[in-house]
Design an enzyme around this catalytic site. Structure first.
Site, PDB file in Angstrom:
ATOM      1  CB  THR A 276      36.011  26.048  35.629  1.00 34.79           C
ATOM      2  OG1 THR A 276      36.038  24.191  34.044  1.00 34.79           O
ATOM      3  CG2 THR A 276      34.686  25.561  35.727  1.00 34.79           C
ATOM      4  NE  ARG A 277      39.325  30.721  39.403  1.00 38.59           N
ATOM      5  CZ  ARG A 277      39.570  31.220  40.904  1.00 38.59           C
ATOM      6  NH1 ARG A 277      40.551  30.284  41.123  1.00 38.59           N
ATOM      7  NH2 ARG A 277      39.294  32.526  41.988  1.00 38.59           N
TER       8      ARG A 277
END
Ligand SMILES: Cc1cc2nc3c(=O)[nH]c(=O)nc-3n(C[C@H](O)[C@H](O)[C@H](O)COP(=O)(O)OP(=O)(O)OC[C@H]3O[C@@H](n4cnc5c(N)ncnc54)[C@H](O)[C@@H]3O)c2cc1C
Ligand code: HEM
Ligand code: SF4
Ligand code: F3S
Ligand code: FES
Lengths: 112, 111, 242, 584
Positions: free
Chosen positions: D288-289
């Protein structure tokens, strides 16, 4: 400056406009000359001889050239506008110009 | 300047003129061989109904076409609008049609 | 990348709606420098009252278009090297729109025409209805999609000489939007749009000069869209006669 | 010395992003006929604002077996149990109607499957293919269509009007109007209204690298703070892992290289050409980011080479032609500033992207101040500690529309405009005119220093000592700003004056971010404390609340209410699979 005009389609437009304008201005004169046939046939003949002069020849070549340019340019536009869009307009523009030279060229060759 | 009606008139007149111009150009190129003379021209056209129709149609179409064409140019480059523009359009059309038909008569009506 | 000049000679237009003049600055040159960066540098470092507009810096918002060396273009995505002439840049506001100040134009006329051309969707369904199934390959949809990525930057509008000659002319972007709408089968009244673009100021004023398509930074084809409108409206003439 | 122009309306909307435009439309639909609606915006309507920048798409449970419940659960777990659950529910529920409205009434066209149904793609962190989109230019489609609807209606436009102060009534309980600078003329204008919606968006551009463009500067939150409203989750700044790094002198730096590049197999390499993401997470580049951002940041710290700052994204192994075809927009964007994404390597850094924090509101967008409504990125609560990709536009369009509906109804019963507190008005004008009394200086340099400070001390990875140091640097910069002047010779469209005001908003909010980050002594979502790396007790989750009272900035913690679902539980039926995404 004015870089936005520097492309074939814009030149094609300008050529078409100038040729149309030229033709429209020439047309009344053309009609008047031909009308001489009714009023003064001798003058018409005189005019036509005068039309053999090289300078006038050149002008006439110009006129035919204008008509040819405008004709092919017009055909190009009509094709663009009424036939399914081809996206090959630059070739159309070039073709129109070539055709115009062809016709007016043969006119000139015939005339001299 | 141009709405659909004027546009169609101009384009239809142009389409109409296309064959006229071709023939006219052809005749010119052919006729010019050996020089033009009034007699030659008139000999061909005088008393000919086909030539009358040909040039008559040509003139009519050209008048409409050029009137609208000049209308656009006048509006775009001289900024003419409204009544002035209408007068110009109709004026140009009428003058061209008048002069043109006179010329057509001149060369096609039997002497 | 090698840099031919370590400074650029940049003339920017300063003025308002009534008068103005070019002012010349020397701006340090860098790799990866856009025209917007050059303008920003001048404002931030030497000329605090220089006015320009931008709102995304990546070619999405369409607010940064200017006339660069005589040609309209977006400035945020124009690498300086692409437009540099003899180490020089001339930067002026966009043509065909009223200047507010310096490099900023009033874009309202552009958007007024966008709306006048029928740019706003007219619904044929509501939020309570399911989403219409439309094949992305259908002809209408493909045609509508062709112009959909317009960022309304006005570059085409500034490039078009018909717009400058005829203030009523709706212009390439608005007409392209109209063509998109005409091809959108979800639209509630497509004939109304065809009627609007057939009136004075509409698509029939276009001379196909193609500067719009030539200069659109998104490679869109307003000329093609206008030709589409011309065909559709001309077809309408014959249909209605029948 | 200064003159103010006065203007009255009934409903005033600030901002023309998804929130502002939807508010205007819905207010127009729900308010009694004859209600005056005014849309005021810092730039041009529809052009400025982050909504236009949306690439990925819009989250909505509209197919593939997805449900509002599933969308809700993803939002809650993605936000690490910090979201306000009523708001998150409202978000997911209303998104369905909003997307249908966008399609059917506004005229958007989202991408379709070959059979004509809506196409959904999968964004990281979601258990269903749920993101509808228009290519990778979803925001332009949404905003252009909305803008057309607004422009075609009798809605008054105040373009290039920058809001600089919320002006309450004398008792401070209600909002009387908003003070603007008409940027084009440089004059002040007070607009009174019965209801005001603030949708001025986020834009964490106080960081060295940022995806929103520099004209977005958190003005709304700064205004809300000054008028005494509580702000929540202010430590929560989302970083996008792959921002373009092209140098300090170009505005292109910080712009997003889209997530899809990593999704498609793009590799992140360090200066020695080695992949490193597997050192940080078993999902590698596809994590994820927040995880990838921290990975890149940590690697950058290790490298610590001023001549070569970022990491590299490399796509070439996927075949340059293939890359050019699939990511043409990104390839062109890189090429325009001289990089070859398809065949070479492009230097990237984490870049500040989205602001989860915001004004405390209820699910009807009402605030503690009567007459003020807040929606979009300015409002806090819906995302908690982390916003899912695709929940940003959903948030602004859903709550913007709700604000419009609610305001339309609320103004119906209200006859009179309120009177502004002249003292606050005067103070706000004095604040804006402050730089005219100082010797002109270089605001841009100050902003660069602030961005450096925030990036280093209040950035991707934080710790108490750094945050303290950051606070000191912010205070110094605030002091320096107060001594930096702007010439008042020509205030018409004076960008340098606005640079000053931008910087003022950014410093005010930067301080709050650092303070909130100190207040949260654990790590959740976008907020990571090296000195407190644990999540903390989920059942005792709290959110931070910041409030200014005079000169004092007070930070508190408030408990998260688990009124729909408790940590460890789910509202999905028992037989539902954990994820519907085939490749997950
Ligand atoms: C590059 C990028 C990509 C993104 N991609 C996605 C995505 O794929 N999916 C997703 O869901 N979200 C995405 N987001 C997030 C999403 O865009 C935002 O969360 C959301 O659109 C915010 O909407 P808004 O209406 O609150 O604010 P904005 O759209 O930012 O609008 C704010 C408006 O307020 C105006 N304004 C600001 N200050 C003032 C002032 N002082 N006075 C007057 N007006 C003012 C601005 O000019 C603007 O018009 C992305 C964001 C960015 C930056
Ligand atoms: C077969 C012959 C012709 C064809 C196919 C033709 C075609 C066209 C077309 C399509 C246009 C529209 C151009 C535009 O809008 O930009 C046009 C314009 C014009 N034509 Fe013709 N034309 C022909 C003959 C003529 C003739 C004989 C004249 C003059 C007497 C003429 C004068 C004009 C003028 C003045 C314009 C306006 C140009 C402009 O708007 O820029 N045309 N022509
Ligand atoms: S068509 Fe192209 S040039 Fe014209 S406004 Fe749209 S994006 Fe800009
Ligand atoms: S430049 Fe103008 S004339 Fe037509 S083809 Fe484009 S709109
Ligand atoms: S700044 Fe948005 S297109 Fe250039």
């Amino acid at each position: 400056m004015r870089g936005h005009r520097n492309h074939p389609l814009w030149f094609a437009f300008m050529l078409h406009r100038l040729s149309g304008l030229g033709l429209a201005l020439f047309l009344p004169a053309h009609f008047l000359v031909l009308s001489l046939a009714l009023s003064d046939p001798a003058l018409l003949d005189g005019f036509l001889h005068w039309a053999d002069a090289p300078l006038v020849k050149l002008a006439e070549f110009g006129l035919v050239f204008l008509l040819a340019v405008h004709f092919f340019g017009g055909l190009r536009l009509l094709a663009l506008e009424f036939m399914p869009w081809s996206g090959r307009q630059k070739s159309w523009a070039a073709g129109a110009l070539a055709g115009a030279f062809l016709i007016s060229g043969s006119f000139l060759l015939n005339a001299v | 300047m141009l709405d659909l009606r004027l546009y169609m008139l101009q384009r239809l007149s142009a389409m109409l003129m296309a064959p006229f111009v071709l023939v006219h150009l052809g005749v010119m190129i052919y006729a010019i061989q050996g020089g033009l003379s009034a007699g030659e021209i008139l000999g061909r056209t005088r008393g000919s109904l086909p030539w009358f129709l040909f040039y008559g149609g040509f003139v009519a179409a050209a008048s409409v076409h050029a009137a609208i064409g000049l209308r656009v140019i006048a509006a775009e480059t001289l900024g003419l609008r409204g009544r002035a523009l209408a007068v110009l359009t109709w004026g140009v059309g009428a003058v061209l049609l008048g002069l043109g038909m006179y010329a057509v008569f001149a060369v096609t009506v039997p002497a | 990348m090698t840099q031919e000049h370590d400074t650029l000679e940049v003339s920017v237009w300063r003025g308002d709606a009534d008068r103005g003049q070019f002012e010349t600055h020397r701006v340090p040159a860098y790799d990866n420098q856009t025209v917007l960066d050059v303008v920003s540098w001048i404002q931030q470092q030497v000329d605090p009252t220089l006015t320009y507009r931008f709102a995304c810096r990546v070619g999405m918002c369409g607010s940064c278009a200017m006339t660069v060396n005589g040609t309209p273009r977006w400035t945020c995505r124009t690498h300086v090297n692409k437009v540099l002439k003899d180490g020089r840049l001339d930067i002026a506001p966009l043509r065909n729109l009223p200047v507010i100040k310096d490099l900023v134009t009033d874009m309202d006329p552009f958007f007024d025409k966008w709306i006048r051309a029928g740019g706003a969707h007219a619904p044929s369904a509501s939020r309570h209805d399911p989403i219409v199934e439309i094949s992305p390959q259908s002809e209408g949809r493909a045609t509508a999609d062709a112009g959909i990525e317009c960022i309304n930057c006005s570059v085409c509008y500034a490039a078009c000489d018909t717009v400058s000659a005829n203030p009523d002319y709706l212009g390439p972007a608005a007409l392209q939007r109209a063509w998109t709408v005409v091809n959108d089968e979800k639209h509630g009244d497509r004939q109304a749009v065809l009627d609007t673009v057939s009136a004075a100021g509409g698509c029939h004023n276009c001379h196909s000069m193609g500067s719009c398509t030539m200069h659109c930074p998104n490679d869109l084809d307003p000329l093609g869209a206008i030709l589409g409108l011309k065909r559709a409206t001309a077809r309408g003439v014959f249909k209605r006669r029948r | 010395m200064t003159t103010i122009e006065y203007h009255d309306t009934d409903i005033l909307i600030l901002g023309s992003g998804g929130a502002g435009l939807f508010a205007a439309l819905h207010a127009q639909q729900s308010a009694p006929p004859g209600t005056r609606i005014t849309l005021a915006v810092k730039g041009l309507i529809g052009k400025c604002g982050c909504t236009r920048m949306v690439q990925g798409g819009y989250n909505v449970a509209l197919g593939h077996g997805d449900s509002v419940e599933r969308h809700f659960m993803d939002t809650i777990t993605g936000g690490k149990w910090l979201p306000n659950q009523d708001m998150a529910w409202r978000l997911c529920e209303t998104a369905v109607e909003r997307v249908r409205e966008l399609e059917n009434e506004i005229g958007c066209f989202f991408d379709r499957e070959p059979d004509g149904r809506l196409h959904h793609k999968a964004f990281a962190g979601q258990t269903a293919d749920r993101t509808v989109h228009k290519g990778d230019l979803t925001g332009i489609e949404i905003i252009n269509r909305l803008m057309e609807q607004v422009l075609a209606r009798p809605i008054e436009k105040l373009q290039e009007h920058r809001a600089i102060g919320l002006i309450p009534t004398r008792d401070g309980a209600s909002l009387a109007g908003v003070l603007f600078i008409d940027m084009r003329s440089g004059r002040f204008r007070l607009v009174r209204a019965k209801a005001v919606m603030m949708g001025t968006g986020g834009g964490p551009t106080m960081y060295k690298y940022h995806t929103p463009s520099g004209d977005k500067t958190m003005d709304g939150l700064a205004m809300a703070l000054r008028v005494g409203l509580p702000l929540r989750d202010m430590e929560m700044v989302q970083f996008h892992p792959t921002g373009l790094l092209a140098g300090d002198h170009t505005r292109m730096t910080g712009t997003v290289l889209e997530e899809g590049l990593r999704g498609a197999g793009g590799q992140l390499l360090n200066a020695r050409g080695q992949r490193f993401m597997y050192d940080y997470d078993p999902r590698g580049e596809r994590a994820t980011r927040d995880v990838v951002s921290r990975g890149i940041y940590a690697e950058m710290r290790k490298n610590n080479d001023p001549s070569q700052v970022g990491m590299f994204i490399s796509m070439a192994h996927l075949g340059p032609d293939n890359v050019r075809r699939r990511f043409s927009g990104m390839v062109k964007r890189c090429a325009d500033c001289g990089f070859d994404l398809a065949g070479g390597q492009v230097e990237v850094v984490p870049t500040a992207h989205y602001f989860m924090g915001g004004v405390v509101v209820d699910p009807d967008t009402r605030t503690a101040m009567e007459g003020l409504y807040v929606a979009g990125e300015d409002a806090g609560g819906a995302h908690g500690s982390n916003r899912l990709g695709g929940n940003g536009v959903a948030n602004s369009t859903v709550f913007g529309g709700i604000a419009g509906d609610v305001m339309g109804r609320d103004v119906a019963g209200q006859t009179a405009l309120r009177d502004p507190d002249p003292e606050v008005l005067e103070a706000e004008i004095a604040r804006a005119c402050h730089p005219f009394g100082q010797t002109p200086g270089n605001v841009t340099a100050l902003r660069a220093e602030l961005q450096e400070a925030m990036w280093e001390d209040v950035g991707v990875i934080r710790h108490a000592a750094g945050l303290q140091r950051g606070l000191g640097r912010i205070a110094d910069l605030h002091e320096a700003l107060m001594q930096t002047g702007v010439s008042s010779d020509n205030l018409a469209f004076n960008l340098t004056w606005h640079d000053w005001l931008n910087m003022a908003s950014l410093t005010e909010i930067s301080e709050v971010i650092a303070r909130a980050a100190l207040t949260r002594e654990n790590s959740r979502g976008a907020h990571f404390r090296e000195d407190c790396p644990e999540t903390g007790d989920l059942d005792a989750s709290y959110f931070t609340v910041a409030r200014r009272d005079g000169e004092e900035l007070a930070l508190d913690r408030a408990p998260v209410e688990f009124n729909i679902v408790r940590p460890g539980e789910t509202i999905l039926p028992e037989d539902e699979p954990e994820t519907l995404v085939a490749s997950a």
